[in-house]
Write an enzyme that holds these catalytic residues in place. Structure first.
Site, PDB file in Angstrom:
ATOM      1  N   SER A 129       1.079  -1.234  -0.098  1.00 36.50           N
ATOM      2  CA  SER A 129       0.088   0.026   0.142  1.00 36.50           C
ATOM      3  C   SER A 129       0.944   1.251   0.192  1.00 36.50           C
ATOM      4  O   SER A 129       1.909   1.277   0.509  1.00 36.50           O
ATOM      5  CB  SER A 129      -0.998   0.142   1.176  1.00 36.50           C
ATOM      6  OG  SER A 129      -1.702   1.288   1.548  1.00 36.50           O
ATOM      7  N   TYR A 142      -1.691  -0.130  10.352  1.00 33.89           N
ATOM      8  CA  TYR A 142      -2.048  -0.792   8.689  1.00 33.89           C
ATOM      9  C   TYR A 142      -0.524  -0.236   8.005  1.00 33.89           C
ATOM     10  O   TYR A 142       0.015  -0.822   7.286  1.00 33.89           O
ATOM     11  CB  TYR A 142      -3.281  -0.279   7.935  1.00 33.89           C
ATOM     12  CG  TYR A 142      -3.222  -0.588   6.698  1.00 33.89           C
ATOM     13  CD1 TYR A 142      -3.954  -1.833   6.348  1.00 33.89           C
ATOM     14  CD2 TYR A 142      -3.099   0.466   5.703  1.00 33.89           C
ATOM     15  CE1 TYR A 142      -4.091  -2.101   5.054  1.00 33.89           C
ATOM     16  CE2 TYR A 142      -3.319  -0.014   4.211  1.00 33.89           C
ATOM     17  CZ  TYR A 142      -3.715  -1.266   3.861  1.00 33.89           C
ATOM     18  OH  TYR A 142      -3.817  -1.697   2.693  1.00 33.89           O
TER      19      TYR A 142
END
Length: 267
Positions: A129, A142
């Site tokens: 990501s 995350y």
């Protein structure tokens, strides 16, 4: 013979779009889900696999090898979102997120490597990501799990290069998927000192996903990577400013970059 591709988390979002794209290009594709029976209309087989369960991983990988005789490409796409103030996020949820986003991909890689090594070829693509390139407020866990997978890939690819096995990262920005509905949200506590800024940031994050790019753009980029003779180490896919934010982090002093992030999230 067509290339055989395994996509973890292939039942929806980026995984589903990628699988459908590759099937249309003539590839033999297998997707995975913890509940494969929920996807009877999939355009490619969905096998049962839980990245947090080693037996589940090995069973599925071995089934594909027994059926096809080879495995050419692994796309480590399965992942989970998590939001919340780090102080108020339960340890169990932090560990569960790393089990899915970091340890899970490692175990799938370990499962496919002996097969790829015996066939003297293979490609492993880890979906990370853009959030893994920076510590984002209320998404720190995350960011950390995806950033860890980025660094792991850099090391891992050097260790397996002499087996003629390639490994790359691809970091998407915001895409219109169901990740927001499936992610763990630390509860908004009435007596929390983080209540207002967390609430504002959570709303902004969900808006970004809702307005995200079409997952088919990721599918086409993955198709190009699979066909690249000498793929790069890192790929970023997303809106210009999302990708440019990585460049800015390299160029700007830390505190100025931090201020830009805080202004963006209205903190």
């Amino acid at each position: 013979m067509s290339k055989v591709v395994l996509i973890t988390g292939g039942s929806s979002g980026i995984g589903k779009s990628t699988g459908e794209c590759l099937v249309n290009k003539g590839y033999t594709v297998y997707g995975t889900s913890r509940s494969p029976n929920n996807y009877p209309d999939s355009k490619f087989p969905i096998l049962e696999l839980d990245v947090k369960n080693l037996d589940s991983i090995n069973k599925t990988v071995n089934k594909i090898i027994e059926t096809q005789g080879k495995l050419d490409v692994l796309i480590n796409n399965a992942g989970a979102g998590i939001t919340g103030p780090i102080e108020e996020t339960p340890d169990a949820e932090i560990k569960a997120n790393f089990e899915t986003n970091f340890f899970g991909p490692i175990n799938v890689i370990k499962s496919v490597l002996p097969h790829m090594r015996s066939q003297k070829s293979g490609l492993i693509i880890n979906v990370t990501s853009i959030a893994g390139y920076m510590g984002l407020p209320y998404r720190g866990i995350y960011s950390a799990s995806k950033g860890a997978l980025e660094l792991l890939t850099e090391a891992f690819r050097m260790e397996i290069k002499h087996f003629n096995i390639k490994m790359v990262n691809i970091a998407p920005g915001d895409f219109a998927t169901n990740i927001a509905s499936g992610r763990y949200h630390a509860p908004l506590l009435d007596d929390s000192p983080y209540k207002q800024p967390y609430s504002n940031t959570l709303k902004l994050m969900n808006e970004h996903v809702d307005k995200g790019s079409n997952p088919e753009l990721m599918a086409l980029r993955l198709f190009k990577i699979i066909n690249a003779k000498n793929p790069k180490v890192h790929y970023k896919v997303g809106e210009f400013m999302q990708k440019f934010s990585i460049v800015l982090k390299r160029l700007l002093p830390d505190k100025i970059y931090e201020k830009l992030l805080m202004n963006h999230y209205k903190l």
